[in-house]
Design an enzyme around this catalytic site. Structure first.
Site, mmCIF file in Angstrom:
data_model
loop_
_atom_site.group_PDB
_atom_site.id
_atom_site.type_symbol
_atom_site.label_atom_id
_atom_site.label_comp_id
_atom_site.label_asym_id
_atom_site.label_seq_id
_atom_site.Cartn_x
_atom_site.Cartn_y
_atom_site.Cartn_z
ATOM 1 N N THR A 37 0.975 -0.800 -0.303
ATOM 2 C CA THR A 37 -0.312 -0.069 -0.384
ATOM 3 C C THR A 37 0.844 1.389 -0.185
ATOM 4 O OG1 THR A 37 -0.040 0.654 2.327
ATOM 5 C CG2 THR A 37 -1.118 -0.987 1.756
ATOM 6 N N ASP A 55 -4.028 6.113 2.103
ATOM 7 C CA ASP A 55 -3.325 7.089 2.903
ATOM 8 C C ASP A 55 -3.883 6.974 4.276
ATOM 9 O OD1 ASP A 55 -3.256 9.210 4.567
ATOM 10 O OD2 ASP A 55 -4.237 10.855 2.772
ATOM 11 N N ASN A 78 4.252 0.490 8.963
ATOM 12 C CA ASN A 78 5.593 1.580 8.027
ATOM 13 C C ASN A 78 5.731 2.443 7.962
ATOM 14 O OD1 ASN A 78 8.577 0.825 7.011
ATOM 15 N ND2 ASN A 78 7.404 1.371 5.229
ATOM 16 N N TYR A 142 8.594 14.599 16.530
ATOM 17 C CA TYR A 142 8.651 13.191 15.034
ATOM 18 C C TYR A 142 8.560 12.022 16.303
ATOM 19 C CZ TYR A 142 10.869 9.148 12.743
ATOM 20 O OH TYR A 142 11.043 7.731 12.801
ATOM 21 N N LYS A 146 6.142 8.853 17.608
ATOM 22 C CA LYS A 146 6.959 8.107 18.019
ATOM 23 C C LYS A 146 6.867 7.073 19.241
ATOM 24 C CE LYS A 146 8.195 6.603 13.437
ATOM 25 N NZ LYS A 146 7.693 5.939 12.866
ATOM 26 N N VAL A 175 17.893 3.999 9.805
ATOM 27 C CA VAL A 175 17.922 2.928 8.324
ATOM 28 C C VAL A 175 18.262 4.055 6.956
ATOM 29 C CG1 VAL A 175 16.639 1.390 7.333
ATOM 30 C CG2 VAL A 175 16.285 2.134 9.679
ATOM 31 N N THR A 177 17.717 5.092 4.064
ATOM 32 C CA THR A 177 16.454 6.018 3.233
ATOM 33 C C THR A 177 16.799 6.728 3.157
ATOM 34 O OG1 THR A 177 14.979 6.314 5.237
ATOM 35 C CG2 THR A 177 14.961 3.377 4.111
#
Length: 237
Positions: A37, A55, A78, A142, A146, A175, A177
């Site tokens: 997704t 979404d 995720n 952030y 979390k 990570v 990314t």
């Protein structure tokens, strides 16, 4: 113990580096289908992968996903958002709302929507991707979102355990990314992270501390606040 063999997996944020690894590794471990997704799903070259528009900040989109993927046995929350600056007082209102809706309310409401489906399965799993920064408040909103997701995961784990739903929380530092492209700090390879997470799932573990940063921060939670944040001592010196 939970197993990916024969499972039907839904991954949010599947277009990103971590999400893509979850899609591939789940299939490698024997998943029969993966719903990949994203707000704008991409094409996948595997008939076992089902692109699905989702979404996580939109209630109608969540409901549509539940109706389209009513056979899910593994839900992987995720998808996430981040901010460019660290100060919670300097974030824009839009940044704050986006992080709250994407990192906290999104996975919470998606889990609530899929909970009846997962609870009806003999063996089902929820994986929530937190962050090492849920234990270290240097990333503004952030970190706050979390931390909220970590707390919600603990609540969900207790509430869903009687129905046989295994809830796993994942903590990790940087990570490799696009989200961490701004830093030169050491980064975990997405494939290594996902392998560690799914190994832990199949071992029946509830919490994944995926790197040294997460291990150190978890171990330091009982320390005096001045030890966790030495800048407080420096300010008062």
């Amino acid at each position: 113990m939970p197993s990916l063999k024969g499972s039907i997996v839904l991954v949010t944020g599947a277009n990103g580096g971590i999400g893509t690894e979850f899609v591939h590794d789940a299939l490698a471990r024997g998943a029969s289908k993966v719903y990949a997704t994203a707000r704008t799903p991409r094409t996948w070259e595997d008939e076992r992968i089902v692109p699905l528009t989702l979404d996580v900040t939109d209630p109608d989109s969540i409901q549509a996903a539940v109706e389209a993927a009513g056979d899910v046995t593994v839900l992987i929350n995720n998808a996430g958002a981040s901010v460019a600056s660290s100060g919670i007082l300097t974030h824009t209102i839009e940044e704050i709302r986006t992080n709250v809706e994407t990192n906290f309310l999104g996975p919470l409401f998606l889990t609530r929507a899929f909970a009846p489906i997962l609870s009806a399965r003999e063996e089902s799993v929820i994986i929530n991707i937190h962050s090492a920064l849920s234990w270290y408040a240097v990333a503004g909103i952030y970190s706050a979102t979390k931390a909220a997701l970590w707390s919600a995961t603990n609540s969900l784990r207790l509430e869903l355990a009687p129905a046989g739903v295994h809830v796993v929380g994942v903590h990790v530092g940087y990570v490799d990314t696009a989200m961490a492209a701004h830093t030169s700090e050491p980064k975990t390879d997405p494939a290594d992270l996902v392998r560690t997470v799914l190994d832990a799932v199949e071992a029946g573990e509830y919490e994944v501390l995926a790197d040294d940063t997460s291990l150190q921060l978890k171990a330091g939670l009982s320390a005096p606040i001045e030890a966790v944040y030495p800048q407080l001592t420096a300010k008062n010196a």
